[in-house]
Design a protein around this motif. Structure first.
Motif, PDB file in Angstrom:
ATOM      1  N   GLY A   1      31.903  47.516  37.624  1.00  0.00           N
ATOM      2  CA  GLY A   1      32.472  46.369  38.322  1.00  0.00           C
ATOM      3  C   GLY A   1      32.514  46.614  39.804  1.00  0.00           C
ATOM      4  O   GLY A   1      31.604  47.196  40.388  1.00  0.00           O
TER       5      GLY A   1
ATOM      6  N   ASP B   1      34.662  41.980  39.448  1.00  0.00           N
ATOM      7  CA  ASP B   1      34.686  42.275  38.019  1.00  0.00           C
ATOM      8  C   ASP B   1      35.360  43.623  37.788  1.00  0.00           C
ATOM      9  O   ASP B   1      35.386  44.490  38.660  1.00  0.00           O
ATOM     10  CB  ASP B   1      33.261  42.326  37.460  1.00  0.00           C
ATOM     11  CG  ASP B   1      32.648  40.938  37.330  1.00  0.00           C
ATOM     12  OD1 ASP B   1      33.409  39.965  37.306  1.00  0.00           O
ATOM     13  OD2 ASP B   1      31.413  40.850  37.260  1.00  0.00           O
TER      14      ASP B   1
ATOM     15  N   HIS C   1      35.926  36.825  32.249  1.00  0.00           N
ATOM     16  CA  HIS C   1      35.156  38.054  32.441  1.00  0.00           C
ATOM     17  C   HIS C   1      34.451  38.448  31.147  1.00  0.00           C
ATOM     18  O   HIS C   1      34.813  38.005  30.052  1.00  0.00           O
ATOM     19  CB  HIS C   1      36.083  39.189  32.890  1.00  0.00           C
ATOM     20  CG  HIS C   1      36.655  38.992  34.256  1.00  0.00           C
ATOM     21  ND1 HIS C   1      35.991  39.332  35.400  1.00  0.00           N
ATOM     22  CD2 HIS C   1      37.854  38.479  34.654  1.00  0.00           C
ATOM     23  CE1 HIS C   1      36.736  39.052  36.452  1.00  0.00           C
ATOM     24  NE2 HIS C   1      37.868  38.521  36.023  1.00  0.00           N
TER      25      HIS C   1
ATOM     26  N   ASP D   1      33.440  42.027  30.982  1.00  0.00           N
ATOM     27  CA  ASP D   1      33.285  43.457  31.246  1.00  0.00           C
ATOM     28  C   ASP D   1      33.529  44.297  29.987  1.00  0.00           C
ATOM     29  O   ASP D   1      32.774  45.232  29.691  1.00  0.00           O
ATOM     30  CB  ASP D   1      34.250  43.884  32.359  1.00  0.00           C
ATOM     31  CG  ASP D   1      34.268  42.884  33.499  1.00  0.00           C
ATOM     32  OD1 ASP D   1      33.227  42.750  34.166  1.00  0.00           O
ATOM     33  OD2 ASP D   1      35.295  42.221  33.702  1.00  0.00           O
TER      34      ASP D   1
ATOM     35  N   ARG E   1      28.311  37.675  39.055  1.00  0.00           N
ATOM     36  CA  ARG E   1      29.056  38.934  39.050  1.00  0.00           C
ATOM     37  C   ARG E   1      29.371  39.362  40.467  1.00  0.00           C
ATOM     38  O   ARG E   1      28.538  39.285  41.357  1.00  0.00           O
ATOM     39  CB  ARG E   1      28.259  40.025  38.336  1.00  0.00           C
ATOM     40  CG  ARG E   1      28.039  39.733  36.870  1.00  0.00           C
ATOM     41  CD  ARG E   1      27.572  40.964  36.155  1.00  0.00           C
ATOM     42  NE  ARG E   1      28.645  41.912  36.010  1.00  0.00           N
ATOM     43  CZ  ARG E   1      28.446  43.204  35.787  1.00  0.00           C
ATOM     44  NH1 ARG E   1      27.235  43.685  35.725  1.00  0.00           N
ATOM     45  NH2 ARG E   1      29.462  44.019  35.648  1.00  0.00           N
TER      46      ARG E   1
END
Length: 706
Positions: A501, A508, A664, A666, A571
């Motif tokens: 991230g 992120d 998100h 992630d 992103r």
């Protein structure tokens, strides 16, 4: 009605259980509620009996018993006895009325539902009913219980309310603010901010009506002299946007998102922001700026209040972000969701002689995905409604209401079942929500929270004296510490996967997920056993991941080797530094994943290409693996936040995959990459003699030593 004989016993039993459970749910819904006596009302209560009192039997808030007058009156058990014992034997009717008035004032301070039903008048939404006392409905009682939880704890009242339509959330917000102003504190200035000025005035009209019938004497301390003709509300200025209640030295301001000028220069203690989800940003204003104008002067003190309430209106907006942060415990606010089936209005009767047939139909179609038209939901969705807590009568209503909507998204926006589907998105959902829901049963809080440390953060010494340290503020959650035998090793047991991230809190998240593959050797499932989740510089993230991999017995470490800037413009990361960092780490950590696909094959003399390269070819591949794994429930998830990401992941119209706006992916990407490698690239775990003893600087601490 008796069940048909041709139905087998197992189905009969299941249907009988449904009907039994439905009765239990209906009984819970229909528990008697009397706000005047206090029976079934909000909060912890105690039954008291006072003979000679206008309300002989009452269920009063427990905290009222700490008030001396109440305690003595209850102990006496009789109004006349209390007066003769504590005031005078030669009492008059006026003395009796003073005691009653004092008790009612005390109860009004402690018991909002009682005060509202006794002193507040609202306009009924039922045709022909006119003005009625404000008696809280079931969802309104849930709402007030949440507000009272904060007030009684001495906390500032801060709440984001996500709601279905038409149950009086705005009314409850406004009348509760009115209670704080009229009963609890003087000089509490309030402001109402709705989408339009017209809506704001409609909300304030509730206050006007309440004040119209409110006893003037209740606005003063008991025994105060006043004129019966004095106004309860006066204009301030010429616009009508400002009102003052002289007796309480407070003001009420009317503003709107469309015309927020009235907010400038004033300080408020109570802020009611209504239908915030409809506040669309423009070139000249944004929801953040308007809220900041309204709330910047509100002190973080008890008896201050900020409410953001709204139905959902899509994803990626200010209201969704505020709700998500409140739900995750990342803001000053609490979150509350009111589903359609929390509202008694949304129910359709089912005759007793038809209840069995309806329950049988629901049960036998519980796995069906077929629908005859776009105005229906499949049987599996209706069964999901049942598992969420809806009654059979509620589901029947839902079927009828859904026939009037041409898509699930429209229905979910107005009548959401949970706070995930409330925020409607237009893309095609990637994961089956029912499968995802079933995975929640394995999610649980971590056993340990902390982080892994070593002698240094980077370089060779980053792997010297690797250790876990318990810390409630740490970013590493551990569900199972590594199991390491000094004499034997389980090869290919642990896998560590990193999704990169950014360093800022707007970027992120970076995620380091640890999988345990031990049980796969006997046909079992890989399990998520640890996870680091936070914001950090990319180079430090790589070294941190290496330390965690070393801690988990020199696990295979897979780091996403690119930031996807070419393929995923949404992103927010810090640029593609990954290969530089990976090359540094690869020179020190000896179990770092290197690509071996044909297009990235290692030619003699060419450098090793470390990391997993996520691109337009590999991303659909790992997402397809994850879809299959979720469908077959072939891994064990521990973090419910990851399942939330599954539910808000979509395939867009251009064919790309990604999280809906404002969400998100992630956590999801670590599972997608990790599980693909788990099932398709790693060999099965094997138990072998350990060739060399574990050196002191690589030996993890045990759970017993923490």
């Amino acid at each position: 009605m008796l069940p048909p004989q041709e139905i087998n016993d197992e189905i009969k039993k299941a249907i009988a259980e449904i009907i039994k459970e439905n009765k239990r749910r209906l009984d819970a819904i229909n528990v008697p509620f009397n706000p005047v006596t206090g029976f079934g009302s909000v909060g912890e209560r105690v039954k008291v009996v006072i003979n000679g009192f206008p309300i002989r039997v009452q269920w009063i808030p427990v905290k009222m018993m700490s008030v001396p007058l109440v305690k003595k009156l209850v102990e006496a058990g009789n109004l006349d006895r209390f007066i003769t014992d504590t005031i005078t034997e030669d009492y008059t009717d006026e003395d009796r009325l003073k005691v009653i008035d004092a008790f009612v004032r005390i109860r009004s301070r402690h018991d909002f539902p009682f005060w509202a039903a006794t002193f507040v008048t609202i306009q009924s939404k039922e045709p022909g009913e006119g003005e009625i006392p404000f008696r809280l409905t079931r969802p309104q009682r849930r709402f007030v219980a949440k507000l009272e939880e904060m007030r009684l704890a001495g906390r500032p009242i801060r709440l984001v309310l996500l709601k279905a339509r038409q149950w009086g959330g705005s009314t409850t917000s406004q009348i509760y603010m009115c209670w704080l102003q009229l009963v609890h504190k003087v000089s509490l200035n309030s402001v109402i901010v709705a989408q339009t000025k017209k809506t704001s005035f409609a909300i304030k009209a509730m206050y006007d009506r309440a004040l119209k019938y409110y006893p003037l004497a209740m606005m003063y301390p008991q025994g105060t002299s006043f004129s019966d003709k004095e106004p309860k509300m006066v204009n301030v200025g010429q616009t009508g946007d400002y009102k003052q209640i002289p007796q309480r030295d407070c003001t009420i301001t009317i503003a709107s998102y469309e015309a927020p000028d009235a907010l400038r220069g004033d300080a408020y203690s109570l802020v009611h922001c209504s239908e915030v989800g409809l506040w669309a940003p423009t070139e000249k204003k944004s929801p953040e700026a308007v809220v900041r104008s309204a709330c910047s002067g509100v002190l973080l003190r008890p008896y201050t209040m900020i409410i953001y309430e709204s139905t959902a209106n899509g994803t990626g907006n200010f209201f969704q972000e505020e709700y998500d942060n409140a739900k995750a415990g990342k803001s000053q606010f609490d979150a509350l969701f009111i589903s359609w089936f929390d509202i008694d209005l949304y129910s359709a009767p089912i005759p007793n002689d038809e209840i069995w047939t309806f329950a049988e139909w629901l049960y036998t179609n519980r796995l069906s995905s077929n629908v005859a038209s776009k105005r229906e939901e499949p049987g599996k969705y209706l069964w999901w409604l049942w598992n969420q807590g809806a009654t059979l009568q509620g589901i029947k209503w839902y079927i009828g209401e859904r026939a009037g909507k041409n898509s699930h998204e429209v229905m979910a926006a107005e009548f959401p079942t949970d706070d995930v589907e409330a925020f409607v998105h237009s893309g095609a959902k990637v994961f089956d929500k029912y499968r995802v829901e079933a995975m929640k049963k394995t999610c649980k809080p971590p056993k340990h929270i902390g982080d892994v440390y070593a002698d240094r953060d980077t370089g060779k010494e980053a792997f010297r004296n690797v250790r876990f340290s318990e810390d409630a503020q740490g970013e590493l959650w551990v569900w199972a510490l590594p199991e390491i035998d000094p004499d034997e090793i389980v090869t290919n047991r642990y896998l560590v996967v990193v999704d990169i991230g950014g360093r800022s809190h707007k970027a992120d998240w970076s995620v380091i997920a640890v999988f345990d593959r031990l049980f796969m050797q006997e046909g079992g499932k890989p399990v998520v056993v640890a996870q680091w989740y936070g914001h950090i510089d990319i180079d430090l993230l790589a070294w941190k991941a290496g330390q965690i991999a070393a801690f988990y017995d020199n696990a295979l470490l897979v780091i996403e080797s690119n930031t996807l800037e070419t393929h995923d413009k949404e992103r927010q990361v810090d640029g593609d530094q990954s290969q530089f960092v990976l090359n540094q780490l690869g020179g020190v950590y000896d179990n770092l994943y290197a690509r071996s696909s044909p297009e990235d094959s290692i030619v003699e003399g060419m450098p090793v290409k470390y990391g997993f390269h996520t691109n337009i070819n590999t991303k659909p591949m790992v997402i397809s693996t994850l879809v299959k794994v979720v469908r077959e429930a072939s891994y064990v998830e521990r973090d419910e936040r990851c399942l939330d990401e599954f539910l808000t992941y979509e395939k867009r119209q251009n064919g790309s995959f990604g999280a809906v706006k404002g969400k998100h992916d992630d956590l999801l990407m670590t599972r997608a990459i990790g599980l693909h490698i788990c099932f398709f690239e790693m060999e099965m775990p094997k138990i072998l003699p350990r060739k060399k003893k574990i050196s002191n600087h690589r030996r993890p601490v045990s759970a017993a030593s923490i």
